[in-house]
Design a protein around this motif. Structure first.
Motif, mmCIF file in Angstrom:
data_model
loop_
_atom_site.group_PDB
_atom_site.id
_atom_site.type_symbol
_atom_site.label_atom_id
_atom_site.label_comp_id
_atom_site.label_asym_id
_atom_site.label_seq_id
_atom_site.Cartn_x
_atom_site.Cartn_y
_atom_site.Cartn_z
ATOM 1 N N GLU A 26 0.820 -1.219 0.000
ATOM 2 C CA GLU A 26 0.000 0.000 0.000
ATOM 3 C C GLU A 26 0.850 1.265 0.000
ATOM 4 O OE1 GLU A 26 -1.971 0.937 3.816
ATOM 5 O OE2 GLU A 26 -1.130 -0.974 4.508
ATOM 6 N N TYR A 27 2.091 1.165 0.435
ATOM 7 C CA TYR A 27 2.987 2.327 0.438
ATOM 8 C C TYR A 27 3.801 2.429 -0.856
ATOM 9 C CZ TYR A 27 1.901 1.936 5.398
ATOM 10 O OH TYR A 27 1.233 1.827 6.600
ATOM 11 N N ASN B 283 3.037 2.795 -6.961
ATOM 12 C CA ASN B 283 3.359 3.401 -8.253
ATOM 13 C C ASN B 283 4.640 2.833 -8.851
ATOM 14 O OD1 ASN B 283 1.143 4.988 -7.646
ATOM 15 N ND2 ASN B 283 2.384 6.652 -6.816
ATOM 16 N N GLU C 189 -1.581 4.681 -11.076
ATOM 17 C CA GLU C 189 -1.042 5.011 -9.768
ATOM 18 C C GLU C 189 -2.129 5.081 -8.711
ATOM 19 O OE1 GLU C 189 1.014 8.686 -10.509
ATOM 20 O OE2 GLU C 189 2.831 7.653 -11.175
ATOM 21 N N ASN C 190 -1.682 4.917 -7.451
ATOM 22 C CA ASN C 190 -2.508 5.139 -6.264
ATOM 23 C C ASN C 190 -3.806 4.336 -6.286
ATOM 24 O OD1 ASN C 190 -0.523 7.015 -5.337
ATOM 25 N ND2 ASN C 190 -1.382 8.531 -6.736
ATOM 26 N N VAL C 191 -4.904 4.959 -5.887
ATOM 27 C CA VAL C 191 -6.181 4.256 -5.732
ATOM 28 C C VAL C 191 -6.668 3.680 -7.058
ATOM 29 C CG1 VAL C 191 -8.615 4.523 -5.119
ATOM 30 C CG2 VAL C 191 -6.855 5.636 -3.730
ATOM 31 N N ARG D 36 -4.964 0.404 -7.617
ATOM 32 C CA ARG D 36 -5.440 -0.611 -6.678
ATOM 33 C C ARG D 36 -6.798 -1.166 -7.105
ATOM 34 N NH1 ARG D 36 -2.581 -0.372 -1.902
ATOM 35 N NH2 ARG D 36 -1.327 1.499 -1.602
#
Length: 389
Positions: free
Chosen positions: A106-107, A110, A130-132, A135
């Motif tokens: 989660e960290y 990217n 990238e990011n959400v 995911r």
């Protein structure tokens, strides 16, 4: 003092100031890892540790492999390096790498690649997301690679091998040399087109050279040396400001037209194949739960559909064709491996009435070793999931 001398002195003074500033800038930049107490590879001005890349002796992939090996030789668990003036972190210890990829993923969502969905929509594929957004999309992909769907795809793949075998037999009878990479590329192109998008590309029949050309364009541009160097060295806001593109407009036009035809055909015929195209269309048509399972994600737009179609198509055929080519090259050099592999294949197929089935191929452990496990052609889509996940 005349105007000419004044201009000369001014230019000289400006040059000195500029040189001093550049030296100061690099000194501050190259202190990044030292200030954090991390062992690092000693950089040089102005290339950092990327000198061999600038001379085109190595690709960026080979460069990072060198970083890893040099730090591993020092016996450290991790370290730092510099791509020009940008600091890069190099994990070495397997536990650190595992934590980055799994426990602490989660960290680290990217990939650091260039993405500009507005002006360069094909750059918005899953490898660059990238990011959400990454995911959410990543959480939906495993549904494409279930065992049941793999078995269904396998039947399509098995049918493709007849044409592939026929093409190779024609070379054998004529006695002409065969460009095996070209033949495996056509083979895997037909497979990915049929299994993922329900398209009969017919490249093995030499009827669709344009598709091969455009699909290759992804690698020719996405991994272009100059473009990669700019992405690695210049700030993304600046690249967006100048409308920098990682993908050519011609490639975008081709896949825009192709994807429009795929979507329209599926809607008009009410087809439900359960393949990648269906999954992407489903994500376009309704809100689904996000990766947490507690909220909903925004539906995909057409540009995002197009970007995913492009990357899965291009990466799906190229990675598998390259793996097959290298495997056959090594087998051609090692007769003992050829004999051992043939014996295993004959032995396993005997249990299945000499029919090549999904279950039969899964039992061929030595074949799995020859093509390095996940790179087997029978696992072409599972490979894509691992590669882009």
């Amino acid at each position: 003092m005349d105007i000419t001398n004044l201009t000369t002195y001014s230019l000289f003074a400006l040059s000195v100031v500029l040189c001093v500033y550049i030296l100061w800038f690099y000194k501050q930049t190259f202190a990044y890892w030292r200030k954090r107490g991390l062992i690092y590879l000693e950089p040089t001005i102005p290339f950092g540790n990327a000198y061999d890349v600038c001379l085109k002796k190595h690709t960026f992939g080979e460069l990072f492999a060198q970083f890893y090996l040099k730090l591993k030789e020092r016996g450290v668990k991790h370290g730092g390096a510099y791509i020009f003036w940008k600091p890069v972190y190099i994990p070495v210890d397997s536990e650190i790498i595992r934590n980055i990829l799994i426990r602490d993923s989660e960290y680290f969502p990217n990939h650091g690649m260039y993405i500009n969905e507005k002006n360069d929509p094909l750059s918005g594929h899953i490898f660059n997301m990238e990011n959400v957004e990454w995911r959410n999309f990543r959480s939906k992909m495993p549904s494409v690679f279930t065992s049941a769907k793999m078995r269904k795809m396998f039947l399509i793949m098995e049918g493709m091998t007849k044409r592939f075998n026929s093409n190779l037999n024609a070379y054998a009878k004529s006695g002409h040399a065969v460009d095996i990479k070209k033949e495996t590329t056509k083979f895997t192109t037909d497979i990915i087109a049929a299994c993922a998008f329900g398209i009969e590309s017919n490249t093995m029949k030499n009827e669709n050279e344009e598709m091969l050309k455009q699909a290759r364009g992804f690698f020719d541009y996405q991994w272009n040396y100059i473009r990669n160097t700019l992405v690695m060295t210049l700030p993304r806001p600046f690249l967006k400001k100048i409308n920098f593109r990682i993908m050519p407009k011609g490639l975008e036009r081709y896949f825009r037209d192709l994807c429009e035809k795929i979507i329209n055909h599926r809607k008009e015929s009410h087809l439900d194949r359960g393949d990648l195209a269906d999954t992407l269309m489903r994500l376009m048509q309704k809100r689904e739960t996000d990766f947490t399972g507690k909220d909903t994600m925004e539906p995909l737009n057409f540009e995002q559909f197009m970007a995913q179609a492009c990357v899965f198509f291009s990466a799906g055929f190229e990675t598998s064709s390259s793996t097959q080519t290298f495997a056959m090259y090594e087998l051609a050099k090692d007769l003992d491996c050829q004999v051992k592999l043939r014996k295993e294949i004959d032995k396993v197929l005997e249990k299945y009435d000499n029919k090549v089935t999904y279950e039969a191929v899964m039992e061929m452990k030595y074949l799995d070793c020859v093509v390095d496990g996940k790179h087997s052609i029978t696992l072409i889509f599972r490979e894509a999931e691992v590669h882009f996940g």
